[in-house]
Design an enzyme around this catalytic site. Structure first.
Site, short mmCIF file in Angstrom:
data_model
loop_
_atom_site.label_atom_id
_atom_site.label_comp_id
_atom_site.label_asym_id
_atom_site.label_seq_id
_atom_site.Cartn_x
_atom_site.Cartn_y
_atom_site.Cartn_z
N SER A 116 30.06 39.60 43.06
CA SER A 116 30.96 40.61 42.53
C SER A 116 31.11 41.73 43.54
CB SER A 116 30.42 41.17 41.21
OG SER A 116 30.28 40.14 40.25
N GLY A 117 32.21 42.49 43.42
CA GLY A 117 32.46 43.58 44.34
C GLY A 117 33.60 43.29 45.28
N SER A 118 33.93 44.26 46.12
CA SER A 118 35.13 44.16 46.95
C SER A 118 35.04 43.06 48.00
CB SER A 118 35.41 45.50 47.63
OG SER A 118 34.30 45.92 48.41
N ASP A 176 27.80 36.83 48.22
CA ASP A 176 27.87 38.09 47.49
C ASP A 176 27.83 39.24 48.49
OD1 ASP A 176 27.95 39.88 45.39
OD2 ASP A 176 26.20 39.06 44.36
N ALA A 181 26.36 43.59 49.03
CA ALA A 181 25.23 44.46 48.69
C ALA A 181 25.63 45.90 48.94
CB ALA A 181 24.00 44.09 49.53
N ASP A 182 24.93 46.81 48.29
CA ASP A 182 25.20 48.23 48.45
C ASP A 182 24.41 48.82 49.61
OD1 ASP A 182 26.93 48.36 46.14
OD2 ASP A 182 25.11 48.11 44.95
N GLY A 193 24.22 46.15 42.56
CA GLY A 193 24.50 46.57 41.19
C GLY A 193 25.48 47.70 41.07
N GLY A 194 26.14 48.07 42.18
CA GLY A 194 27.13 49.13 42.11
C GLY A 194 28.26 48.80 41.16
N GLU A 223 24.04 38.56 39.08
CA GLU A 223 24.01 38.32 40.52
C GLU A 223 22.63 37.82 40.95
OE1 GLU A 223 27.29 41.63 42.05
OE2 GLU A 223 25.18 42.18 41.87
#
EC number: 5.3.1.6
Length: 242
Positions: free
Chosen positions: A39-41, A95, A97-98, A109-110, A117
């Protein structure tokens, strides 16, 4: 209250780097694979690139999405999805990561999907984390630490966290409402402490608190692919100073 991070996608000046990372990673996908979709951009760009391959090459795969948002995008671009309750082994997980430290420990988890995940990463035969150079940190903690907490007794859990020295805010949506994860839980974003030299110890301590579903630390076997502003990509597989 902390606000849920907003997606910027193409307005992000690092967008071309995310696209390049995604194209490099999608080349790893082979016919017959089960692919874990993060997930995420950056994961979004991977899903779009994978959808292109499925459509243009008639690539036969199955996939498992780590969030409702990723699931909807995968469906929209024609990626066949496996019922997540049937999840067993995943051939490849991609995936973002932040934060990533020199030992390749991470905070994730942002976007609020940390629990799913981490289940995907646990199931992955090969895990590839895509980040741009901004995500590299000497010590984890610059980004807040997300903690997924069950609604029942959540104020009590917050009190225990505060007594143990973890202070933060409940995450909210842009509308000012309490953010709810795909699992029906809340996210507490820890701002203090802002440095974790031994995240393994903090993770063990936090997971002993009843009501905490999971913590945003990721200490898992994974490759980390780092995209730089000059267009280069460095692949890290073990302890490697920046």
């Amino acid at each position: 209250m902390s606000k849920q991070p907003e997606n910027s996608f193409s307005s992000d000046k690092f967008f071309p780097i995310k696209q390049k990372l995604a194209l490099e990673a999608v080349a790893l996908v082979e016919p017959g694979m089960c692919v874990g979709l993060g997930s995420g951009s950056t994961a979004r760009e991977f899903i779009l690139a994978l959808g292109d391959r499925v459509r243009t090459e008639r690539l036969v795969i199955t996939a498992v999405a780590s969030s409702r948002i990723s699931q909807l995008l995968a469906e929209a671009v024609g990626i066949p999805l496996l019922d997540h309750s049937l999840l067993q082994d995943v051939d490849l997980v991609v995936d973002g990561a932040d934060e990533v430290d020199p030992c390749l420990r991470m905070i994730k988890g942002g976007g609020g999907a940390l629990f799913r995940e981490k289940i995907l990463l646990q199931s992955g035969k090969r895990n590839v984390i895509l980040v741009d150079e901004r995500k590299l940190v000497p010590t984890l903690g610059k980004f807040s630490l997300p903690i997924e907490i069950a609604p029942f007794g959540c104020s009590s859990v917050q009190r225990i966290l505060n007594k143990q020295g973890y202070f933060g805010e409940w995450r909210e949506t842009s509308a000012g409402e309490r953010f709810i994860t795909d699992n029906g839980n809340y996210i507490y974003d820890v701002r203090t402490p802002d440095s974790y030299a031994n995240p393994e110890e903090d993770m063990i301590r936090l997971l002993q608190i009843r009501g905490i579903i999971d913590v945003g630390f990721v200490i898992a076997k994974a490759e980390v692919w780092v995209g730089y502003a000059d267009g280069s990509i460095v692949r890290k597989k073990e302890h490697n100073e920046y």
